[in-house]
Scaffold this motif. Structure first.
Motif, short mmCIF file in Angstrom:
data_model
loop_
_atom_site.label_atom_id
_atom_site.label_comp_id
_atom_site.label_asym_id
_atom_site.label_seq_id
_atom_site.Cartn_x
_atom_site.Cartn_y
_atom_site.Cartn_z
N ALA A 1 60.05 56.07 10.53
CA ALA A 1 59.55 57.34 11.08
C ALA A 1 58.74 57.10 12.35
N ARG A 2 57.96 56.03 12.34
CA ARG A 2 57.15 55.70 13.52
C ARG A 2 58.04 55.31 14.70
N PHE A 3 59.09 54.54 14.41
CA PHE A 3 60.02 54.14 15.48
C PHE A 3 60.68 55.37 16.10
N LEU B 1 62.88 45.91 10.96
CA LEU B 1 62.66 46.89 9.89
C LEU B 1 63.07 46.31 8.53
N ALA B 2 64.15 45.57 8.50
CA ALA B 2 64.66 45.00 7.24
C ALA B 2 63.71 43.97 6.65
N ARG B 3 62.80 43.44 7.44
CA ARG B 3 61.84 42.46 6.94
C ARG B 3 60.67 43.09 6.19
N ALA B 4 60.51 44.39 6.35
CA ALA B 4 59.39 45.08 5.70
C ALA B 4 59.66 45.29 4.21
N ASP B 5 58.61 45.45 3.43
CA ASP B 5 58.76 45.83 2.03
C ASP B 5 59.53 47.14 1.95
N LEU B 6 60.36 47.26 0.94
CA LEU B 6 61.23 48.43 0.79
C LEU B 6 60.42 49.73 0.84
N SER B 7 59.26 49.74 0.23
CA SER B 7 58.45 50.96 0.17
C SER B 7 57.88 51.35 1.53
N ARG B 8 57.77 50.39 2.45
CA ARG B 8 57.18 50.63 3.76
C ARG B 8 58.21 50.98 4.83
N ARG B 9 59.47 50.70 4.56
CA ARG B 9 60.49 50.91 5.59
C ARG B 9 60.58 52.34 6.09
N PRO B 10 60.55 53.35 5.21
CA PRO B 10 60.61 54.73 5.73
C PRO B 10 59.43 55.07 6.65
N ILE B 11 58.29 54.50 6.38
CA ILE B 11 57.10 54.75 7.21
C ILE B 11 57.30 54.16 8.59
N TYR B 12 57.74 52.90 8.64
CA TYR B 12 57.98 52.27 9.93
C TYR B 12 59.11 52.96 10.68
N ASP C 1 59.58 58.48 16.05
CA ASP C 1 58.57 59.25 16.80
C ASP C 1 58.44 58.71 18.23
N MET C 2 58.38 57.39 18.36
CA MET C 2 58.27 56.78 19.69
C MET C 2 59.55 57.02 20.49
N ALA C 3 60.69 56.96 19.83
CA ALA C 3 61.96 57.20 20.51
C ALA C 3 62.01 58.60 21.08
N GLU C 4 61.51 59.56 20.35
CA GLU C 4 61.57 60.94 20.81
C GLU C 4 60.77 61.16 22.08
N SER C 5 59.79 60.30 22.33
CA SER C 5 59.01 60.42 23.58
C SER C 5 59.90 60.14 24.78
N LEU C 6 60.92 59.31 24.60
CA LEU C 6 61.86 59.02 25.70
C LEU C 6 62.70 60.24 26.03
N TYR C 7 63.07 61.01 25.02
CA TYR C 7 63.92 62.18 25.26
C TYR C 7 63.12 63.31 25.90
N ARG C 8 61.82 63.32 25.65
CA ARG C 8 60.98 64.33 26.30
C ARG C 8 60.76 64.02 27.77
N VAL C 9 60.85 62.74 28.13
CA VAL C 9 60.66 62.33 29.53
C VAL C 9 61.82 62.80 30.38
N TYR C 10 63.01 62.87 29.77
CA TYR C 10 64.20 63.14 30.58
C TYR C 10 64.09 64.47 31.30
N VAL D 1 67.86 55.04 15.47
CA VAL D 1 67.49 53.80 16.15
C VAL D 1 68.64 53.32 17.01
N THR D 2 69.84 53.28 16.43
CA THR D 2 71.01 52.81 17.16
C THR D 2 71.28 53.69 18.37
N TYR D 3 71.20 55.00 18.17
CA TYR D 3 71.46 55.93 19.28
C TYR D 3 70.45 55.71 20.41
#
Length: 203
Positions: free
Chosen positions: A190-192, A177-188, A194-203, A72-74
């Motif tokens: 992963a989704r974030f 992300l920190a506001r989500a329930d602990l059990s849901r954070r890995p799911i969110y 996935d969306m980030a990787e779409s930016l690297y494919r555009v390059y 996320v930071t990167y």
């Protein structure tokens, strides 16, 4: 979820009403160049790119590490400001339950700027974020809009350091992300990513 890139987002140039050819989604061609140009990124991540490693490979290594949040930071630093703000906007839209009414209002304003990045709208978003009572995820994203390029305010021509917008985007996404329930954070997360990787494919 709508992953369509915003109109003009590939231009990476704020406050432009002119059509420009796409120039990619990333600030720099390699992760090594990014870390050299924005040393503030190294203050926020443990991992470093390896010689010859491209952005997509580095992202994959961050994702599979013990600190996948560094992906996320990167991304917040690697993508051009408008693209990174669009991505942050989509991340926050994934989690409407953790945003209050004021956050949703500001997020809508951010989305409007992403679609139509005018100077007047950027200044308006920045003003709303600066006057907000709390530094919530959407407010941090609104501040990133203000710091994305050009002057902060109509009467303030001072340049903004290049690290300010990405640092604010990073805070917006990770605090949401920190506001989500602990059990849901890995799911969110992963989704974030996935969306980030779409930016690297555009390059």
């Amino acid at each position: 979820m709508n992953k369509t890139l915003p109109p003009g987002a590939l231009h990476g140039v704020d406050d432009s009403d002119k059509t420009r050819p796409p120039s990619g989604a990333l600030r720099f061609e390699t992760p090594q160049d990014l870390y050299a140009a924005l040393p503030q990124l190294a203050e926020l991540t443990q991992h470093r790119p390896r010689d010859g490693e491209d952005a997509m490979v580095f992202m994959g290594r961050l994702r599979s590490s013990t600190t996948p949040e560094e992906a996320v930071t990167y991304t917040a630093f690697a993508a051009l400001p408008q693209m990174a703000i669009w991505w942050g906007h989509e991340c926050l839209r994934c989690m409407p339950d953790v945003l209050d009414a004021r956050d949703r209002e500001i997020l809508e304003m951010v989305g409007g700027w992403v679609s139509t990045p005018t100077k007047d709208l950027r200044h308006r978003v920045m003003k709303e974020a600066l006057w907000a009572q709390t530094r919530s995820p959407a407010v941090m994203l609104g501040l990133a809009v203000g710091w994305s390029g050009g002057s902060i305010a109509p009467n303030d021509p001072a340049p903004v350091p290049a690290y300010r917008a990405p640092r604010s985007i990073n805070s917006a996404v990770l605090s949401c992300l920190a506001r989500a329930d602990l059990s849901r954070r890995p799911i969110y997360l992963a989704r974030f990513i996935d969306m980030a990787e779409s930016l690297y494919r555009v390059y």
